[in-house]
Design an enzyme around this catalytic site. Structure first.
Site, PDB file in Angstrom:
ATOM      1  CG  ASP A  33      -2.070   0.945   1.102  1.00 48.12           C
ATOM      2  OD1 ASP A  33      -2.360   1.384  -0.026  1.00 48.12           O
ATOM      3  OD2 ASP A  33      -2.684   1.269   2.134  1.00 48.12           O
ATOM      4  N   GLY A  34       0.337   2.329  -0.593  1.00 44.82           N
ATOM      5  CA  GLY A  34       1.002   3.626  -0.513  1.00 44.82           C
ATOM      6  C   GLY A  34       1.570   4.144  -1.827  1.00 44.82           C
ATOM      7  N   GLY A  36      -0.020   5.569  -4.282  1.00 45.53           N
ATOM      8  CA  GLY A  36      -0.637   6.855  -4.605  1.00 45.53           C
ATOM      9  C   GLY A  36      -0.008   7.986  -3.797  1.00 45.53           C
ATOM     10  CG  HIS A  50      -0.365   2.376  -9.305  1.00 44.05           C
ATOM     11  ND1 HIS A  50      -0.537   2.010  -7.989  1.00 44.05           N
ATOM     12  CD2 HIS A  50      -1.463   3.106  -9.629  1.00 44.05           C
ATOM     13  CE1 HIS A  50      -1.699   2.495  -7.548  1.00 44.05           C
ATOM     14  NE2 HIS A  50      -2.262   3.167  -8.524  1.00 44.05           N
ATOM     15  CG  ASN A  81      -7.688  -1.936  -5.407  1.00 39.93           C
ATOM     16  OD1 ASN A  81      -6.762  -2.715  -5.210  1.00 39.93           O
ATOM     17  ND2 ASN A  81      -8.006  -1.009  -4.501  1.00 39.93           N
ATOM     18  CD1 TRP A  82     -12.640  -5.362  -9.508  1.00 33.09           C
ATOM     19  CD2 TRP A  82     -11.953  -4.545 -11.476  1.00 33.09           C
ATOM     20  NE1 TRP A  82     -11.985  -6.369 -10.179  1.00 33.09           N
ATOM     21  CE2 TRP A  82     -11.558  -5.905 -11.397  1.00 33.09           C
ATOM     22  CE3 TRP A  82     -11.627  -3.828 -12.629  1.00 33.09           C
ATOM     23  CZ2 TRP A  82     -10.853  -6.556 -12.412  1.00 33.09           C
ATOM     24  CZ3 TRP A  82     -10.925  -4.485 -13.642  1.00 33.09           C
ATOM     25  CH2 TRP A  82     -10.554  -5.817 -13.528  1.00 33.09           C
ATOM     26  NE  ARG A  84      -7.541   2.106  -5.587  1.00 33.06           N
ATOM     27  CZ  ARG A  84      -6.363   2.183  -5.013  1.00 33.06           C
ATOM     28  NH1 ARG A  84      -5.317   2.588  -5.705  1.00 33.06           N
ATOM     29  NH2 ARG A  84      -6.198   1.854  -3.753  1.00 33.06           N
ATOM     30  CB  SER A 203      -7.590  -3.599   2.895  1.00 35.30           C
ATOM     31  OG  SER A 203      -7.353  -2.385   3.585  1.00 35.30           O
TER      32      SER A 203
HETATM   33  C1  IPE Z   1      -5.319  -2.758  -0.328  1.00 34.41           C
HETATM   34  O1  IPE Z   1      -5.001  -1.425  -0.450  1.00 34.41           O
HETATM   35  C2  IPE Z   1      -5.319  -3.414  -1.690  1.00 34.41           C
HETATM   36  C3  IPE Z   1      -4.027  -3.620  -2.288  1.00 34.41           C
HETATM   37  C4  IPE Z   1      -2.882  -3.343  -1.750  1.00 34.41           C
HETATM   38  C5  IPE Z   1      -4.059  -4.190  -3.611  1.00 34.41           C
HETATM   39  P1  IPE Z   1      -6.129  -0.304  -0.617  1.00 34.41           P
HETATM   40  O2  IPE Z   1      -5.431   0.985  -0.697  1.00 34.41           O
HETATM   41  O3  IPE Z   1      -7.028  -0.659  -1.735  1.00 34.41           O
HETATM   42  O4  IPE Z   1      -6.941  -0.465   0.746  1.00 34.41           O
HETATM   43  P2  IPE Z   1      -7.670   0.633   1.636  1.00 34.41           P
HETATM   44  O5  IPE Z   1      -8.602   1.367   0.715  1.00 34.41           O
HETATM   45  O6  IPE Z   1      -6.607   1.509   2.191  1.00 34.41           O
HETATM   46  O7  IPE Z   1      -8.366  -0.143   2.703  1.00 34.41           O
HETATM   47  C1  IPE Z   2      -1.476   0.321  -3.413  1.00 35.29           C
HETATM   48  O1  IPE Z   2      -1.274   1.687  -3.397  1.00 35.29           O
HETATM   49  C2  IPE Z   2      -1.690  -0.220  -4.795  1.00 35.29           C
HETATM   50  C3  IPE Z   2      -3.052  -0.710  -5.039  1.00 35.29           C
HETATM   51  C4  IPE Z   2      -4.026  -0.696  -4.186  1.00 35.29           C
HETATM   52  C5  IPE Z   2      -3.322  -1.233  -6.360  1.00 35.29           C
HETATM   53  P1  IPE Z   2      -2.489   2.711  -3.374  1.00 35.29           P
HETATM   54  O2  IPE Z   2      -2.841   3.052  -4.789  1.00 35.29           O
HETATM   55  O3  IPE Z   2      -3.610   2.198  -2.558  1.00 35.29           O
HETATM   56  O4  IPE Z   2      -1.809   3.956  -2.685  1.00 35.29           O
HETATM   57  P2  IPE Z   2      -2.449   4.955  -1.633  1.00 35.29           P
HETATM   58  O5  IPE Z   2      -2.996   4.110  -0.510  1.00 35.29           O
HETATM   59  O6  IPE Z   2      -3.527   5.705  -2.327  1.00 35.29           O
HETATM   60  O7  IPE Z   2      -1.308   5.807  -1.201  1.00 35.29           O
HETATM   61 MG    MG Z   3      -4.073   2.388  -0.584  1.00 39.30          MG
END
Ligand code: IPE
Ligand code: IPE
Ligand code: MG
Length: 255
Positions: A33-34, A36, A50, A81-82, A84, A203
């Site tokens: 995670d992280g 973004g 990503h 995640n779909w 998004r 999650s």
């Molecule tokens: C969990 O991260 C899913 C993946 C790492 C693929 P998310 O960013 O989607 O989860 P939440 O929204 O913080 O719970």
């Molecule tokens: C994890 O990073 C990757 C996926 C969930 C696909 P994020 O895209 O959730 O990054 P943040 O949580 O928004 O920083």
């Molecule tokens: Mg995230």
């Protein structure tokens, strides 16, 4: 949430040395995670986060392979995640496809078996074709099993398992029956669950399988997660006492 992980202050070499002879997990699962936030901090689009995340995937795989972790499961794309923005979902799918093609030689060289769990039928046909190809190409390897959770949800996995239990005519399922119909019934449960970016939640990841996993959360954002952080998590794990509901040094008990 700020979390303190003093082992992350040590160097990769020092951590590697301390891991010699340590009790390591058989199965490590990671909520990556992280991406973004990593990108936003730099004024980049989330998609660049990503892209940088793929580098961290490679590093985590190599680090685990080096210390002979047998199973590594990575949460790459959740059922949720779909929801998004379309451009972000498309970019993630494209990165996944490129990864599946681009990583083949490396997986073969390192003798890593690639697998996937999730509602894979929801993935576009071209991605599934590349996935099937990489899975077939690496199926005979046994040094490490690398599993990508794609269009994965823990609740969906349980619903899918229960449907299979019913279809098999099992009227009084027990825990073993449910486990048998999970997406990867032959994988041991994760011993260690790592989550990056400081979020204290699971999650919808591997809900059944993580029942007794040790949890390691780091503030590091996924694109910055390196071998050193993996080794810090493994070393932290090696110092934990796993009790599985029993008491320390207990003598068997009631049942
Ligand atoms: C969990 O991260 C899913 C993946 C790492 C693929 P998310 O960013 O989607 O989860 P939440 O929204 O913080 O719970
Ligand atoms: C994890 O990073 C990757 C996926 C969930 C696909 P994020 O895209 O959730 O990054 P943040 O949580 O928004 O920083
Ligand atoms: Mg995230």
């Amino acid at each position: 949430m700020e979390i303190s992980n003093p082992l992350e202050e040590l160097s990769e070499e020092e951590l590697r040395a301390r891991l010699e002879g340590a009790r390591l997990p058989t199965h490590v699962a990671v909520i990556m995670d992280g991406n973004g936030r990593w990108a936003e901090k730099r004024g980049f689009s989330r998609i660049r986060g990503h892209e940088a995340g793929v580098r961290a995937v490679r590093e985590a795989v190599t680090a685990c392979r080096e210390v002979e972790i047998k199973y590594l499961t990575l949460y790459a794309f959740s059922s949720e995640n779909w929801k998004r923005p379309k451009a972000e979902v498309q970019a993630l799918i494209k990165l996944l496809k490129d990864y599946l093609v681009g990583e083949r030689d490396e997986l073969v060289e390192k003798q890593i078996r690639l697998r996937a769990i999730g509602r894979l039928e929801q993935m576009p046909a071209d991605v599934r074709a590349e996935l099937d190809k990489t899975v077939a190409l690496t199926a005979q390897y046994d040094k490490m099993t690398l599993t990508h959770a794609l269009s994965y949800g823990g609740r969906a996995e349980l619903v899918d398992a229960l449907r299979k239990v019913i279809a098999a005519g099992i009227r009084e399922p027990d825990e073993e029956a449910v486990s048998r119909y999970l997406y990867a019934p032959d994988h041991p449960d994760p011993d260690l669950l790592i989550r990056t970016s400081g979020e204290l939640r699971v999650s919808n990841f591997l809900l059944w399988e993580i029942s007794y996993a040790e949890i390691y959360v780091t503030n590091v954002l996924w694109p910055d997660f390196s071998a050193k952080h993996m080794y810090a998590a493994l070393l932290d794990y090696s110092m934990r006492e796993r009790r599985f509901g029993k008491v320390s040094g207990g003598d068997g008990g009631w049942t």
